[in-house]
Design a protein around this motif. Structure first.
Motif, PDB file in Angstrom:
ATOM      1  N   ALA A 207      19.397  71.667-137.803  1.00  0.00           N
ATOM      2  CA  ALA A 207      18.228  70.789-137.840  1.00  0.00           C
ATOM      3  C   ALA A 207      18.306  69.835-139.031  1.00  0.00           C
ATOM      4  O   ALA A 207      17.968  68.647-138.912  1.00  0.00           O
ATOM      5  N   ASP A 208      18.763  70.342-140.177  1.00  0.00           N
ATOM      6  CA  ASP A 208      18.908  69.481-141.355  1.00  0.00           C
ATOM      7  C   ASP A 208      19.926  68.378-141.097  1.00  0.00           C
ATOM      8  O   ASP A 208      19.712  67.214-141.464  1.00  0.00           O
ATOM      9  N   ASP A 209      21.045  68.743-140.456  1.00  0.00           N
ATOM     10  CA  ASP A 209      22.076  67.750-140.157  1.00  0.00           C
ATOM     11  C   ASP A 209      21.545  66.697-139.191  1.00  0.00           C
ATOM     12  O   ASP A 209      21.784  65.491-139.369  1.00  0.00           O
ATOM     13  N   LEU A 210      20.804  67.144-138.181  1.00  0.00           N
ATOM     14  CA  LEU A 210      20.237  66.197-137.217  1.00  0.00           C
ATOM     15  C   LEU A 210      19.262  65.255-137.897  1.00  0.00           C
ATOM     16  O   LEU A 210      19.315  64.024-137.674  1.00  0.00           O
ATOM     17  N   ARG A 211      18.370  65.776-138.717  1.00  0.00           N
ATOM     18  CA  ARG A 211      17.410  64.907-139.419  1.00  0.00           C
ATOM     19  C   ARG A 211      18.139  63.886-140.291  1.00  0.00           C
ATOM     20  O   ARG A 211      17.776  62.704-140.308  1.00  0.00           O
ATOM     21  N   ARG A 212      19.156  64.349-141.003  1.00  0.00           N
ATOM     22  CA  ARG A 212      19.902  63.441-141.881  1.00  0.00           C
ATOM     23  C   ARG A 212      20.550  62.325-141.077  1.00  0.00           C
ATOM     24  O   ARG A 212      20.475  61.152-141.446  1.00  0.00           O
ATOM     25  N   ARG A 213      21.191  62.685-139.965  1.00  0.00           N
ATOM     26  CA  ARG A 213      21.870  61.687-139.150  1.00  0.00           C
ATOM     27  C   ARG A 213      20.888  60.698-138.527  1.00  0.00           C
ATOM     28  O   ARG A 213      21.153  59.496-138.454  1.00  0.00           O
ATOM     29  N   LEU A 214      19.753  61.191-138.065  1.00  0.00           N
ATOM     30  CA  LEU A 214      18.768  60.308-137.447  1.00  0.00           C
ATOM     31  C   LEU A 214      18.220  59.294-138.439  1.00  0.00           C
ATOM     32  O   LEU A 214      18.113  58.101-138.132  1.00  0.00           O
ATOM     33  N   LEU A 215      17.880  59.757-139.615  1.00  0.00           N
ATOM     34  CA  LEU A 215      17.246  58.864-140.581  1.00  0.00           C
ATOM     35  C   LEU A 215      18.239  57.874-141.179  1.00  0.00           C
ATOM     36  O   LEU A 215      17.835  56.813-141.672  1.00  0.00           O
ATOM     37  N   ALA A 216      19.527  58.196-141.112  1.00  0.00           N
ATOM     38  CA  ALA A 216      20.556  57.273-141.594  1.00  0.00           C
ATOM     39  C   ALA A 216      21.120  56.403-140.477  1.00  0.00           C
ATOM     40  O   ALA A 216      21.982  55.561-140.726  1.00  0.00           O
ATOM     41  N   LEU A 217      20.609  56.569-139.264  1.00  0.00           N
ATOM     42  CA  LEU A 217      21.239  55.979-138.088  1.00  0.00           C
ATOM     43  C   LEU A 217      21.404  54.462-138.130  1.00  0.00           C
ATOM     44  O   LEU A 217      22.427  53.957-137.636  1.00  0.00           O
ATOM     45  N   PRO A 218      20.498  53.704-138.693  1.00  0.00           N
ATOM     46  CA  PRO A 218      20.758  52.260-138.712  1.00  0.00           C
ATOM     47  C   PRO A 218      22.076  51.893-139.381  1.00  0.00           C
ATOM     48  O   PRO A 218      22.658  50.848-139.079  1.00  0.00           O
ATOM     49  N   ASP A 219      22.586  52.766-140.252  1.00  0.00           N
ATOM     50  CA  ASP A 219      23.829  52.489-140.968  1.00  0.00           C
ATOM     51  C   ASP A 219      25.013  53.284-140.421  1.00  0.00           C
ATOM     52  O   ASP A 219      26.096  53.263-141.003  1.00  0.00           O
ATOM     53  N   GLY A 220      24.840  53.997-139.336  1.00  0.00           N
ATOM     54  CA  GLY A 220      25.945  54.732-138.743  1.00  0.00           C
ATOM     55  C   GLY A 220      26.012  56.184-139.202  1.00  0.00           C
ATOM     56  O   GLY A 220      24.989  56.746-139.592  1.00  0.00           O
ATOM     57  N   PRO A 221      27.186  56.793-139.161  1.00  0.00           N
ATOM     58  CA  PRO A 221      28.487  56.194-138.837  1.00  0.00           C
ATOM     59  C   PRO A 221      28.630  55.911-137.344  1.00  0.00           C
ATOM     60  O   PRO A 221      28.053  56.612-136.511  1.00  0.00           O
ATOM     61  N   PHE A 222      29.405  54.862-137.045  1.00  0.00           N
ATOM     62  CA  PHE A 222      29.610  54.453-135.666  1.00  0.00           C
ATOM     63  C   PHE A 222      31.074  54.630-135.265  1.00  0.00           C
ATOM     64  O   PHE A 222      31.978  54.537-136.093  1.00  0.00           O
ATOM     65  N   VAL A 223      31.276  54.894-133.989  1.00  0.00           N
ATOM     66  CA  VAL A 223      32.628  55.038-133.461  1.00  0.00           C
ATOM     67  C   VAL A 223      33.273  53.650-133.404  1.00  0.00           C
ATOM     68  O   VAL A 223      32.707  52.731-132.797  1.00  0.00           O
ATOM     69  N   PRO A 224      34.446  53.480-134.014  1.00  0.00           N
ATOM     70  CA  PRO A 224      35.056  52.135-134.064  1.00  0.00           C
ATOM     71  C   PRO A 224      35.847  51.801-132.807  1.00  0.00           C
ATOM     72  O   PRO A 224      37.057  51.548-132.840  1.00  0.00           O
ATOM     73  N   TYR A 225      35.158  51.782-131.661  1.00  0.00           N
ATOM     74  CA  TYR A 225      35.833  51.418-130.424  1.00  0.00           C
ATOM     75  C   TYR A 225      36.233  49.939-130.450  1.00  0.00           C
ATOM     76  O   TYR A 225      35.550  49.099-131.044  1.00  0.00           O
ATOM     77  N   ARG A 226      37.298  49.647-129.749  1.00  0.00           N
ATOM     78  CA  ARG A 226      37.777  48.268-129.666  1.00  0.00           C
ATOM     79  C   ARG A 226      36.968  47.497-128.623  1.00  0.00           C
ATOM     80  O   ARG A 226      36.836  47.951-127.489  1.00  0.00           O
ATOM     81  N   PRO A 227      36.435  46.341-128.963  1.00  0.00           N
ATOM     82  CA  PRO A 227      35.707  45.541-127.961  1.00  0.00           C
ATOM     83  C   PRO A 227      36.670  44.905-126.965  1.00  0.00           C
ATOM     84  O   PRO A 227      37.812  44.577-127.293  1.00  0.00           O
ATOM     85  N   GLN A 228      36.185  44.727-125.764  1.00  0.00           N
ATOM     86  CA  GLN A 228      37.010  44.116-124.715  1.00  0.00           C
ATOM     87  C   GLN A 228      37.503  42.732-125.121  1.00  0.00           C
ATOM     88  O   GLN A 228      38.653  42.364-124.854  1.00  0.00           O
ATOM     89  N   ASP A 229      36.622  41.967-125.752  1.00  0.00           N
ATOM     90  CA  ASP A 229      36.940  40.571-126.044  1.00  0.00           C
ATOM     91  C   ASP A 229      37.273  40.341-127.518  1.00  0.00           C
ATOM     92  O   ASP A 229      37.098  39.233-128.037  1.00  0.00           O
ATOM     93  N   GLY A 230      37.764  41.393-128.189  1.00  0.00           N
ATOM     94  CA  GLY A 230      38.086  41.257-129.609  1.00  0.00           C
ATOM     95  C   GLY A 230      39.523  40.902-129.898  1.00  0.00           C
ATOM     96  O   GLY A 230      39.926  40.848-131.060  1.00  0.00           O
ATOM     97  N   GLY A 231      40.327  40.679-128.844  1.00  0.00           N
ATOM     98  CA  GLY A 231      41.713  40.294-129.038  1.00  0.00           C
ATOM     99  C   GLY A 231      42.716  41.430-128.952  1.00  0.00           C
ATOM    100  O   GLY A 231      43.929  41.187-129.023  1.00  0.00           O
ATOM    101  N   ASP A 232      42.238  42.659-128.789  1.00  0.00           N
ATOM    102  CA  ASP A 232      43.162  43.803-128.724  1.00  0.00           C
ATOM    103  C   ASP A 232      43.721  44.029-127.324  1.00  0.00           C
ATOM    104  O   ASP A 232      44.745  44.703-127.164  1.00  0.00           O
ATOM    105  N   TYR A 233      43.046  43.493-126.311  1.00  0.00           N
ATOM    106  CA  TYR A 233      43.468  43.712-124.927  1.00  0.00           C
ATOM    107  C   TYR A 233      43.943  42.408-124.293  1.00  0.00           C
ATOM    108  O   TYR A 233      43.423  41.327-124.605  1.00  0.00           O
TER     109      TYR A 233
END
Length: 256
Positions: A207-233
């Motif tokens: 529960a502590d981990d979930l609360r921490r992650r939720l309240l920090a969510l605007p700043d991530g962390p985010f999965v660094p997936y490659r965008p379709q139109d970012g030049g990698d494909y």
């Protein structure tokens, strides 16, 4: 934040539901808005049928789910329960999807929520001004962030060499193929392993981990997936030769 919290668990006294309660309480206590879709409590119908689309499907017509859903969306004839979920999504900048991992996937009721709500022309197969299909980093749900909160029965064997598999890859269809495909920014999931044997101390830590992650969510962390139109494909949807040369598997779709 304005959060839509989608819960998929049949037992309101479950660990999953208790964690939802802790998360919602933390968000509201910090001044964030939360709207809930508790799918079992709602009696959500997970099955796509022609009735979802009203008169967008004529009597005797062959059901083309994608085409009929978009015609119903444009014509305002989608089923009322689908339109109600669209209203919730329209107000949300954050979507939390919470579920127990069953057979390496989501419960059927949640899969049915995704099937029925994320219709063509709304969440996918939307186009930019040049006529290109917006997907994988862009799409109908762009501008939102998504977080999966997942309870897992197994407590060990969850990794790149684990018997149960790497959860980042197990969840790839949801994180990459649904969240990222429709344009949402994908937060690193909150995972609760060993859920079936969690004691009071373990619950408090989760529960502590979930609360921490939720309240920090605007700043991530985010999965660094490659965008379709970012030049990698390239134009075929294949990684360019110079990108992750020699790489294979699902991990190559994440930038280092």
């Amino acid at each position: 934040m304005r959060v839509l919290w989608v819960l998929a668990h049949p037992e309101p006294r479950s660990l999953t539901a208790r964690l939802r309660d802790e998360g919602v309480r933390a968000l509201r206590g910090a001044g964030h808005e939360v709207v809930e879709s508790d799918l079992y409590a709602m009696g959500w119908n997970p099955v796509v049928t022609a009735a979802d689309f009203g008169d967008a499907v004529g009597d005797g017509d062959r059901l083309d789910v994608a085409g009929a859903s978009e015609r119903a969306l444009r014509g305002g004839t989608l089923a009322p329960d689908i339109r109600a979920e669209h209203d919730k999504l329209a107000q949300a900048d954050t979507v939390v999807v919470q579920f127990p991992l069953w057979w390496h996937g989501t419960p059927a009721i949640l899969k049915g929520w995704l099937d029925r709500v994320l219709v063509q022309g709304y969440a996918y197969n939307v186009r930019d001004q040049a006529g290109r299909t917006r997907r994988y980093g862009d799409g109908g749900l762009a501008g939102r962030r998504a977080l999966a909160v997942v309870t897992v029965g197994a407590g060990t064997g969850l990794g790149p060499r684990g018997l149960h598999g790497d959860l980042a890859e197990v969840l790839f269809p949801l994180l990459h193929g649904t969240f990222w495909y429709t344009g949402m920014q994908v937060a690193e999931p909150v995972l609760v392993p060993g859920a079936s044997r969690l004691d009071d101390a373990g619950f408090a830590a989760a529960a502590d981990d979930l609360r921490r992650r939720l309240l920090a969510l605007p700043d991530g962390p985010f999965v660094p997936y490659r965008p379709q139109d970012g030049g990698d494909y390239d134009g075929r949807g294949e990684l360019c030769d110079a990108v992750a040369p020699g790489g294979r598997g699902l991990g190559v779709h994440r930038r280092a």
